[in-house]
Design a protein around this motif. Structure first.
Motif, short mmCIF file in Angstrom:
data_model
loop_
_atom_site.label_atom_id
_atom_site.label_comp_id
_atom_site.label_asym_id
_atom_site.label_seq_id
_atom_site.Cartn_x
_atom_site.Cartn_y
_atom_site.Cartn_z
N PRO A 1 17.24 4.45 61.87
CA PRO A 1 16.40 5.05 61.37
C PRO A 1 16.10 6.47 60.16
N PRO A 2 17.12 7.85 61.26
CA PRO A 2 16.50 8.74 59.96
C PRO A 2 17.88 8.81 59.31
N ILE A 3 18.53 7.66 58.63
CA ILE A 3 19.90 7.09 57.22
C ILE A 3 18.59 7.08 56.40
N ASN A 4 17.82 6.54 56.75
CA ASN A 4 16.63 5.57 56.08
C ASN A 4 16.00 6.34 55.78
N ASN A 5 15.27 7.47 56.86
CA ASN A 5 14.82 8.59 55.79
C ASN A 5 15.12 10.00 55.18
N LEU A 6 16.09 9.73 55.51
CA LEU A 6 17.10 10.54 55.02
C LEU A 6 17.16 9.79 53.38
N ILE B 1 24.03 16.22 60.52
CA ILE B 1 24.52 15.73 61.74
C ILE B 1 23.32 14.33 63.24
N VAL B 2 21.94 14.75 62.03
CA VAL B 2 21.17 13.56 62.76
C VAL B 2 21.74 12.35 62.62
N SER C 1 11.29 9.04 62.17
CA SER C 1 10.31 9.78 61.24
C SER C 1 10.84 11.23 61.58
N PHE C 2 12.46 11.51 61.35
CA PHE C 2 13.00 12.97 61.80
C PHE C 2 12.70 14.02 59.98
N ILE C 3 13.60 13.05 59.48
CA ILE C 3 13.56 13.95 57.92
C ILE C 3 12.52 13.16 57.55
N ARG C 4 11.85 14.35 57.02
CA ARG C 4 10.41 14.23 55.90
C ARG C 4 10.83 14.69 54.33
N VAL C 5 10.06 14.41 53.58
CA VAL C 5 10.03 15.06 52.27
C VAL C 5 9.62 16.41 52.38
N GLY C 6 11.10 17.12 51.50
CA GLY C 6 11.02 18.29 51.61
C GLY C 6 11.71 19.51 52.61
N GLY C 7 12.00 18.26 54.14
CA GLY C 7 13.12 18.90 55.32
C GLY C 7 13.05 18.23 56.46
N LEU C 8 12.41 18.48 56.86
CA LEU C 8 12.66 18.09 58.46
C LEU C 8 11.18 18.38 59.19
N LEU C 9 11.04 17.28 60.46
CA LEU C 9 9.31 17.52 60.91
C LEU C 9 9.71 19.21 61.65
N ALA C 10 10.50 19.50 62.01
CA ALA C 10 10.63 20.83 63.32
C ALA C 10 11.90 21.05 63.18
#
Lengths: 428, 191
Positions: free
Chosen positions: A109-114, A138-139, A190-199
Motif C-alpha cells: 500500500p505505501p507505494i500506491n500512496n506514494l 524507506i517505507v 495510508s502513511f504517505i499523504r499528499v504533502g508529506g507523511l502522516l507523521a
C-alpha cells in the motif's frame, strides 16, 4: 526495425549460476513448440480455472482450452474484484483518496500512496523536504520487500515448496511490525499523504529498520538455498512461460515481468522520483524471460531494496517531513493557538481540502509489480475530475494468454505466479 | 536520468515534433507541467500511432495506458488519451483524440497488443466503440450490466428510495437519471 538502437539503462544480468548439467528440462522448447504438434482435428476440452482457485492469487478466472495436457488457448476473465475506485475518486477530496489507493495493490500500500501523492504534488507544484522523501523511500522499499515475500511464499507453495511460505511470512511479519509502529496499522497504512507523511517516524523506527536489514540478506540466502539450485524447482520453472523482450514491451508489461525478459526498465532509474537518484542500486535483468528468470530478478530485487534502505537510513536527514505549504498540510497544533491564519488554514483543509489548478498530468512510480501510474485530471475543484490508475498487474496479466500457450495445464499456476498479479490492482 | 544526453526537457517533445511535422496544424500541442499532449483528428489516429511506434525518432513501443475523460457539456464529449512510452529515448508521449458517443475509433490493438484490454476497459466504462477490435466485450463489469459507470451522468451511489419528500423523483420514470444501477428504466409504476 533493424536499425533499432539499444534501450538505455544498465541492467545487471541475474544469471550468474550456470544451469546444472544433467538436470532434464521439462520445457525444452518453451512456449510455441508444442503448438505445431497439436492435431487440429482433435476435440478441445474447455475448462474453467478459478475464480476460486487458490493458485490464482485472488479471484481470477481463466478459461483454458486443452488438447490433452497442453494449453491451446487461455482467456483470462477479470473483474471479480472490480470496486469502482476510479469512480469513487471523483467523489472524494484528494486527501480522502489516499485510503482508497491503499486498497488497490493491497500487498504494497505505501507505494500506491506514494504514486498518488506524487501526482497530486506535481499538480500542486510542491516538493516535500528531504527527510520526508527519504522516509518515503524507506517505507516504499520495505513494502516492496514485504510484497515480494508474499509473492515468493505463495509462488513456491503453488509449486509444492510449502515450507517457503512459513519462512517468507516470518520476515514479512517483521516489516508489518515496523509499519504498525509508525502508522498504527499493519497493512492499509495510508502513511504517505499528499504533502508529506502522516507523521514523522518515532525514535524506534531507525533501530528497527537497521535490525531488519542487518539480517535480511542472510534470510534471502536461506530462500535461495532452498530454491535456486533445487533440481525440482528448476524443472518446474526453467524454460517455462517464455516471453521475449518485444512481446513484453508490446503488451506494456513492466516490473520484474519485463525485466525478466532482459529489458532494464525501472522507473526508479529511468525517471527518478523522491530522491531515488541519491541511492546506488542495480537493476537486475533476466536473460531467457522464463519463470525462473522472473524468480531470480525478484529475489535480487529484494537484496537491492535492502541496500537502498541501508543507504537511506544512513543518510537520513533531519528537519521537517511535511511541506510548509499551509494550504495543503495541516498546521502544527501549537501554531493554531497563536495564529489566526493557521486556524483558517486548518478549517479550510479540514472542511474542503485543497484545489489544484485545472490541468492534467501523468506520473509513475515503480511499484512491487511494475510501473504504477496515475493520470490525474483536475478541473480546479477539490476532488479529482478524473483519475486513471495504470495498474501494472493489468498490463502484465494481459500477456498471460500468450505466455501459457503450449504449456502443460499444471504449469499454468507457475506462470500465473511468476507474473505476480494482485487482483485489486487488475480490477481496481 | 539526470544529465543523460538526448533526454528532452519536456516529456513528449519528440512525439509532438514528429506529429507536427507530419500533420502540420492538424496536430494541436498543449504543454502543461513539462508534459506535452498532442491532439490529432480522429481520422489521423491510426497513422499517428504507427508513426509514434515505428519511426526511429520516436519508438514509443510500450503502451503504458489508455483512458478517457468525459466532459458532458462539451461537444464532442470524450477525450480519449493514449499514454505511450519509449524506452529507447526514455520519453513519454500523450496522444489524444476527441470522440463522441457515436464515434468509432480505430482499434490500435494490432499495433500495441497491450491496448486490447485497455480498449475493452474504455468500452466497458465509457461506451467508446473501436472498429476492428478482436473482442470488444465488457472486461470489468458483467456482460449484462447497463450503462457505462465512468460517464459523468452515471449515478455512482444509491438506488432510488421513496420517501415522502422525494416520492415523485424516486418513482416517476421520466425524472430518473439515465443510468441507474440495478433498476430497469421505467419498470416501477407510479402509485
Amino acid at each position: 526495425m533493424a536499425r533499432r538502437p539499444p534501450i538505455r539503462g544498465s541492467g545487471t544480468p541475474v544469471r550468474e549460476i550456470p544451469h546444472q548439467e544433467g538436470v532434464p528440462h521439462l520445457h525444452p522448447g518453451g512456449s510455441g513448440e508444442f503448438l505445431d504438434r497439436i492435431d487440429s482435428g482433435e476435440e478441445l476440452l474447455e475448462i474453467n480455472m478459478g475464480p476460486q482457485h487458490p493458485s490464482t492469487h485472488g479471484v481470477l478466472r481463466l478459461v483454458l482450452s486443452l488438447d490433452g495436457e497442453r494449453v491451446v488457448a487461455c482467456r483470462p476473465d477479470i473483474g471479480y474484484l472490480h470496486t469502482g475506485f476510479e469512480k469513487s475518486f471523483e467523489s472524494h477530496t484528494y486527501q480522502q483518496c489516499i485510503p482508497l489507493t491503499d486498497r488497490m495493490d493491497y500487498l504494497a500500500p505505501p507505494i500506491n500512496n506514494l504514486g498518488f501523492a506524487l501526482t497530486v504534488e506535481k499538480l500542486l507544484g510542491i516538493e516535500i523536504p528531504p527527510r520526508g522523501q527519504y522516509i518515503r523511500v524507506i517505507v516504499a522499499e520495505l513494502s516492496r520487500i514485504a510484497s515480494h515475500l508474499v509473492w515468493l511464499g505463495t509462488h513456491a507453495m503453488d509449486l509444492g515448496a510449502t515450507t517457503m511460505f512459513m519462512y517468507c511470512w516470518r520476515e514479512r511479519d517483521r516489516i508489518l511490525d515496523i509499519m504498525e509502529w509508525i502508522s498504527g496499522v499493519r497493512m492499509m497504512t495510508s502513511f504517505i499523504r499528499v504533502g508529506g507523511l502522516l507523521a514523522d517516524v518515532p525514535a524506534e523506527f531507525v533501530p528497527m529498520v537497521k535490525a531488519f536489514t542487518a539480517d535480511f540478506p542472510s534470510k534471502v540466502d536461506e530462500y535461495e538455498g532452498l530454491l535456486t539450485n533445487n533440481p525440482i524447482w528448476r524443472q518446474r520453472t526453467v524454460g517455462l512461460g517464455k516471453m521475449d523482450a518485444a512481446m513484453a514491451l508490446g503488451f506494456g508489461c513492466s516490473g520484474a515481468t519485463l525485466r525478466g525478459s532482459g529489458v532494464p526498465y525501472d522507473v526508479r532509474k529511468a525517471n527518478p522520483y523522491s530522491s531515488y537518484d541519491h541511492f546506488d542500486f542495480e537493476v537486475p535483468v533476466g536473460v531467457n524471460g522464463d519463470v525462473f528468470d522472473r524468480y531470480l530478478v525478484r529475489v535480487r530485487e529484494m537484496r537491492e531494496a535492502c541496500r537502498i534502505i541501508d543507504q537511506a537510513v544512513a543518510g537520513l536527514p533531519g528537519g521537517p517531513v511535511n511541506t510548509s505549504d499551509r494550504k495543503v498540510v495541516l498546521p502544527p497544533r501549537a501554531e493554531i493557538d497563536n495564529s489566526m491564519e493557521s486556524l483558517i488554514h486548518h478549517f479550510k483543509i479540514s472542511t474542503e481540502g485543497f484545489r489544484p489548478p485545472p490541468g492534467a498530468c501523468y506520473s509513475a512510480v515503480e511499484s512491487a509489480r511494475g510501473e504504477l501510474g496515475f493520470l490525474l485530471v483536475s478541473d480546479g475543484g477539490n476532488r479529482p475530475y478524473r483519475c486513471k490508475v495504470r495498474g501494472p498487474s493489468f498490463s502484465n496479466l494481459s500477456a498471460l494468454s500468450q505466455m501459457v500457450k503450449g504449456e502443460l495445464v499444471a504449469d499454468v499456476v507457475a506462470v500465473v505466479g511468476s507474473i505476480d498479479i494482485i487482483l485489486g490492482d487488475v480490477d481496481r | 536520468m539526470a544529465g543523460e544526453a538526448g533526454a528532452s526537457p519536456i516529456e513528449g517533445q519528440r512525439a509532438a515534433d514528429r506529429l507536427a511535422q507530419l500533420f502540420g496544424d492538424g496536430a494541436r500541442i498543449t504543454t502543461y507541467l513539462g508534459q506535452a499532449t498532442v491532439e490529432v483528428p480522429t481520422e489521423h489516429l491510426a497513422k499517428a500511432a504507427l508513426e509514434l511506434h515505428s519511426h526511429s525518432d520516436c519508438l514509443y513501443e510500450m503502451p503504458v495506458t489508455m483512458t478517457c475523460v468525459d466532459w458532458p457539456e462539451r461537444e464532442p464529449r470524450f477525450d480519449v488519451i493514449y499514454v505511450l512510452r519509449s524506452l529507447v529515448h526514455n520519453d513519454l508521449a500523450r496522444l489524444q483524440v476527441l470522440a463522441d458517443e457515436g464515434t468509432e475509433l480505430p482499434s490500435l490493438s494490432s499495433l500495441y497488443p497491450g491496448l486490447e484490454w485497455h480498449e475493452r476497459e474504455c468500452y466497458d466504462l465509457f461506451g467508446i466503440h473501436f472498429s476492428d477490435h478482436p473482442d470488444l466485450t465488457r472486461i470489468l463489469l458483467p456482460d449484462d450490466w447497463e450503462g457505462h459507470p465512468l460517464r459523468k451522468d452515471y449515478v455512482s451511489f444509491g438506488e432510488p428510495v421513496a420517501f415522502t419528500h422525494n416520492i415523485e423523483w424516486a418513482l416517476s420514470p421520466q425524472d430518473r437519471p439515465e443510468y441507474m444501477p440495478g433498476a430497469v428504466r421505467g419498470s416501477v409504476e407510479r402509485p
